[in-house]
Scaffold this active site. Structure first.
Site, PDB file in Angstrom:
ATOM      1  N   ASP A 183      -9.801   2.044   5.123  1.00  0.00           N
ATOM      2  CA  ASP A 183      -9.103   1.231   4.125  1.00  0.00           C
ATOM      3  C   ASP A 183      -7.622   1.619   4.081  1.00  0.00           C
ATOM      4  O   ASP A 183      -7.267   2.764   4.382  1.00  0.00           O
ATOM      5  CB  ASP A 183      -9.713   1.448   2.736  1.00  0.00           C
ATOM      6  N   PRO A 184      -6.744   0.705   3.695  1.00  0.00           N
ATOM      7  CA  PRO A 184      -5.310   1.035   3.604  1.00  0.00           C
ATOM      8  C   PRO A 184      -5.019   2.261   2.733  1.00  0.00           C
ATOM      9  O   PRO A 184      -4.123   3.046   3.053  1.00  0.00           O
ATOM     10  CB  PRO A 184      -4.703  -0.236   2.998  1.00  0.00           C
TER      11      PRO A 184
END
Length: 303
Positions: A38-39
């Protein structure tokens, strides 16, 4: 250029961003990654370079994380990147209470992925449906958590717990944070996540994009050998004649005596073998069934 890069992903970048940056820096067309992050997560993101992109499917799936859970908070995404829907102080939560429930999350467990995730339902990503306001029940999945160890505990109005989690493929750490909070009836969300191990790569040997650029400028960059993360697979060396046939796509028969000498064929945990030439040159990946070596992926044929 072919091999792997053990990238230390920084906060805010998508895994696709990392691939694009590496592709630009190395001026290389074929670049791929294993194990999407995930970012908001940081840490190990294995990057395949050149022909090694064809080896991604054979990498080991085990992963490990350092996760921080914040109690008293619930969010739409099960982490602090989403909209906070509940915020209730729980200063009376004790480490002893948490320790008592952690064994419930070790072993093979049923897990509901976060609503904002890449899981597909009827061909559509859950995060796309969630952004459209479409309520869809995420399918329950069985995942495996090998271990959970407490690293730190910070009491307060919104206490935080740091955990080291080792798990198999498909495990959502955001869901573990959410579910621990549910069991404790406090609510919980993931406050920070760092992947420390993935697909045979460890954080201690990773490099950032900036360090990659520096190594290139100084002439010190060297891709990781393509077969290094595949060491968990048993290996077999072929004669020059059989090696050439195998590289041409032919099945090699009557190899049980040779395989038996190198490998305990009664205890194979994977259908795949690493194949090498007599002089130790990595040729690719093979299956071994019914006394036949069948090429699954020829990495570098014998000329």
């Amino acid at each position: 250029m072919q091999g792997f890069l053990n990238l230390n992903k920084q906060f805010g970048w998508t895994s696709h961003d990392c691939v694009a940056k590496v592709r630009k820096i190395l001026r290389l067309k074929k670049v791929g990654h294993a194990g999407t992050l995930d970012p908001a997560a940081t840490g190990v993101l294995p990057i395949a370079l050149g022909k090694a992109t064809r080896l991604l499917q054979y990498l080991p799936s085990d992963k490990a994380y350092h996760a921080t859970i914040r109690f008293g908070v619930r969010s739409t995404t099960d982490d602090l990147q989403g909209e906070v829907v509940v915020s209730q102080p729980y200063s009376n939560l004790s480490l002893e209470a948490i320790t008592a429930v952690l064994p419930q999350f070790i072993g093979k467990i049923a897990q509901i992925p976060p609503s904002y995730s890449a899981i597909q339902v009827d061909g559509k990503r859950l995060y796309d449906l969630a952004r459209q306001g479409v309520a869809v029940a995420a399918p329950v999945r069985t995942v495996e958590v090998f271990s959970i160890d407490i690293l730190d505990w910070r009491a307060g109005e919104f206490p935080e717990l740091e955990l080291a989690i080792a798990c198999g493929a498909g495990t959502y750490i955001r869901a573990i944070a959410r579910d621990i909070g549910e069991v404790l009836q406090t609510g919980g969300t993931l406050a920070a996540l760092q992947r420390t191990f993935s697909s045979g790569f460890d954080l201690t040997n990773s490099i950032t994009v900036e360090e990659l650029e520096t190594q290139l400028q100084t002439g010190n960059f060297q891709a990781i050998n393509p077969d290094l993360p595949l060491q968990y697979l048993p290996s077999l060396s072929l004669s020059a004649d059989n090696g050439k046939k195998w590289c041409q796509g032919q099945k090699i028969a009557d190899v049980i005596p040779k395989v038996s000498e190198a490998i305990d064929i009664s205890n194979l945990s994977s259908p795949y073998l690493r194949i090498y030439s007599q002089d130790g040159y990595f040729l690719g990946i093979s299956t071994f069934t019914d006394n036949l070596l069948t090429p699954a992926m020829v990495f570098e044929p014998i000329s």
